[in-house]
Design a protein around this motif. Structure first.
Motif, short mmCIF file in Angstrom:
data_model
loop_
_atom_site.label_atom_id
_atom_site.label_comp_id
_atom_site.label_asym_id
_atom_site.label_seq_id
_atom_site.Cartn_x
_atom_site.Cartn_y
_atom_site.Cartn_z
N ILE A 81 -1.57 -8.87 -0.90
CA ILE A 81 -1.19 -8.10 -2.05
C ILE A 81 -2.14 -6.66 -1.82
CG2 ILE A 81 -1.08 -7.41 -4.40
CD1 ILE A 81 0.05 -10.43 -4.59
N ILE A 82 -3.40 -6.90 -1.70
CA ILE A 82 -4.33 -6.09 -1.71
C ILE A 82 -4.12 -5.27 -0.59
CG2 ILE A 82 -6.80 -5.38 -1.39
CD1 ILE A 82 -7.53 -7.77 -3.13
N GLY A 83 -3.71 -5.87 0.81
CA GLY A 83 -3.62 -5.06 1.93
C GLY A 83 -2.37 -4.40 2.06
N LYS A 84 -1.34 -4.59 1.41
CA LYS A 84 -0.02 -3.98 1.03
C LYS A 84 -0.42 -2.69 0.15
CE LYS A 84 2.60 -6.68 3.38
NZ LYS A 84 3.53 -6.34 4.63
N LYS A 85 -0.88 -2.90 -0.80
CA LYS A 85 -1.24 -1.76 -1.80
C LYS A 85 -2.23 -0.65 -1.22
CE LYS A 85 -2.06 -2.26 -6.59
NZ LYS A 85 -2.98 -2.67 -7.73
N ASN A 86 -2.98 -1.24 -0.26
CA ASN A 86 -3.92 -0.14 0.52
C ASN A 86 -3.08 0.45 1.57
OD1 ASN A 86 -6.39 -0.84 -0.95
ND2 ASN A 86 -7.02 -2.10 0.60
N GLN A 87 -2.11 -0.01 2.09
CA GLN A 87 -1.05 0.74 2.82
C GLN A 87 -0.36 1.73 2.29
OE1 GLN A 87 1.03 -2.48 4.66
NE2 GLN A 87 0.00 -2.74 6.50
N VAL A 88 -0.05 1.31 1.13
CA VAL A 88 0.97 2.33 0.26
C VAL A 88 -0.36 3.65 -0.09
CG1 VAL A 88 1.65 2.92 -2.17
CG2 VAL A 88 2.30 0.66 -0.66
N ALA A 89 -1.43 3.20 -0.53
CA ALA A 89 -2.17 4.39 -0.89
C ALA A 89 -2.59 5.18 0.52
CB ALA A 89 -3.62 3.88 -1.30
N GLN A 90 -2.61 4.62 1.58
CA GLN A 90 -3.05 5.30 3.01
C GLN A 90 -1.98 6.04 3.09
OE1 GLN A 90 -1.36 4.40 6.11
NE2 GLN A 90 -3.03 6.12 7.13
N ALA A 91 -0.62 5.58 2.97
CA ALA A 91 0.65 6.30 3.36
C ALA A 91 0.58 7.55 2.54
CB ALA A 91 1.61 5.61 3.32
N TYR B 259 5.52 6.31 4.09
CA TYR B 259 5.31 5.68 2.55
C TYR B 259 6.34 4.98 2.11
CZ TYR B 259 4.24 6.07 -2.32
OH TYR B 259 4.14 5.99 -3.54
N ASN B 260 7.60 5.34 2.29
CA ASN B 260 8.79 4.28 1.79
C ASN B 260 8.69 2.92 2.53
OD1 ASN B 260 9.59 6.08 -0.38
ND2 ASN B 260 11.30 7.08 1.11
N ALA B 261 8.41 2.97 3.59
CA ALA B 261 8.03 1.57 4.55
C ALA B 261 7.02 0.96 3.67
CB ALA B 261 7.95 1.84 5.86
N ALA B 262 5.85 1.77 3.46
CA ALA B 262 4.82 0.80 2.91
C ALA B 262 5.04 0.26 1.48
CB ALA B 262 3.62 1.63 3.04
N VAL B 263 5.87 1.35 0.62
CA VAL B 263 6.22 0.83 -0.68
C VAL B 263 7.24 -0.28 -0.69
CG1 VAL B 263 7.59 1.61 -2.78
CG2 VAL B 263 5.65 3.18 -1.52
N THR B 264 8.19 -0.22 0.19
CA THR B 264 9.03 -1.43 0.61
C THR B 264 8.55 -2.70 0.65
OG1 THR B 264 10.94 0.14 0.97
CG2 THR B 264 11.34 -2.18 1.45
N SER B 265 7.63 -2.59 1.73
CA SER B 265 6.85 -3.83 1.95
C SER B 265 5.99 -4.46 0.95
CB SER B 265 5.94 -3.69 3.29
OG SER B 265 5.23 -4.79 3.81
N TYR B 266 5.30 -3.53 0.21
CA TYR B 266 4.45 -3.92 -1.00
C TYR B 266 5.31 -4.45 -1.96
CZ TYR B 266 1.95 -3.58 -5.34
OH TYR B 266 1.25 -3.86 -6.47
N ASN B 267 6.60 -3.94 -2.49
CA ASN B 267 7.30 -4.39 -3.65
C ASN B 267 8.02 -5.72 -2.89
OD1 ASN B 267 6.82 -1.89 -4.96
ND2 ASN B 267 8.70 -1.00 -4.39
N ASN B 268 8.17 -5.85 -1.66
CA ASN B 268 8.70 -7.18 -1.33
C ASN B 268 7.81 -8.16 -1.74
OD1 ASN B 268 11.42 -6.11 -0.70
ND2 ASN B 268 10.61 -5.85 1.47
#
Length: 187
Positions: free
Chosen positions: A25-35, A138-147
């Motif tokens: 979860i932390i990794g996905k959240k960081n991907q969203v922030a990076q995007a 960004y949308n791809a990172a958000v979708t991955s995080y939300n999933n």
């Protein structure tokens, strides 16, 4: 004794699973922030080019000050925005006006021949493409995080962490229509 050992092993496995899911979860959240950071970088590049564009356009479009003032105003409001959605909204409005400006430039052959303008126009077009790609990332990172935060079993860890879904960047239907340049320029 055997039951205690099995219980300890099960609890250890649950603990390890919780740690792995937490890290995911932390990794996905960081991907969203990076995007989102990438979007901000491209928006900054666009904002930095706008004063140069306006200076060149002032030479040619002196009678169309209103659109130049609107571009400056939107640039300023986008830079001052603190929320992601505010920045994106201002950026979308700026994109709409810049598109109308590019169409209007067709009426100025001397401007189109100006090397500085051509260079800035190319750079702005390139940045718009980069912004679009960054939005997709960004949308791809958000979708991955939300999933991740919605699917079992990671949703249990996300619930404990109180993680919330992120919102996808979407362009409202009202902004997807064709641009009426005459209306933008009050012609």
């Amino acid at each position: 004794m055997k039951i205690i050992f099995i219980l300890i092993v099960v609890l250890a496995l649950i603990g390890i699973l919780a740690i792995v899911l937490n890290n995911k979860i932390i990794g996905k959240k960081n991907q969203v922030a990076q995007a989102f950071g990438s979007i901000e970088i491209y928006l900054k590049k666009r904002f930095d080019l706008i004063p140069n564009l306006i200076a060149i356009l002032n030479k040619y479009l002196a009678h169309e000050k209103e659109i130049l003032l609107k571009i400056t105003e939107l640039r300023s409001s986008a830079e001052k925005a603190t929320e992601a959605n505010e920045k994106i909204k201002a950026s979308n409005e700026l994109t709409k006006i810049m598109g109308g400006l590019n169409i209007n430039v067709e009426n100025y052959p001397n401007l189109k021949a100006d090397k500085q303008f051509t260079t800035i126009e190319f750079e702005l077009s390139d940045i718009e493409d980069q912004i679009a790609a960054a939005r997709r990332a960004y949308n791809a990172a958000v979708t991955s995080y939300n999933n991740t935060v919605q699917m079992f079993p990671s949703n249990i860890v996300a619930g404990i962490r109180k993680d919330q879904d992120y919102t996808l960047l979407e362009i409202p239907k009202s902004e997807q229509k064709e641009i009426n340049v005459n209306q933008l320029l009050n012609l």
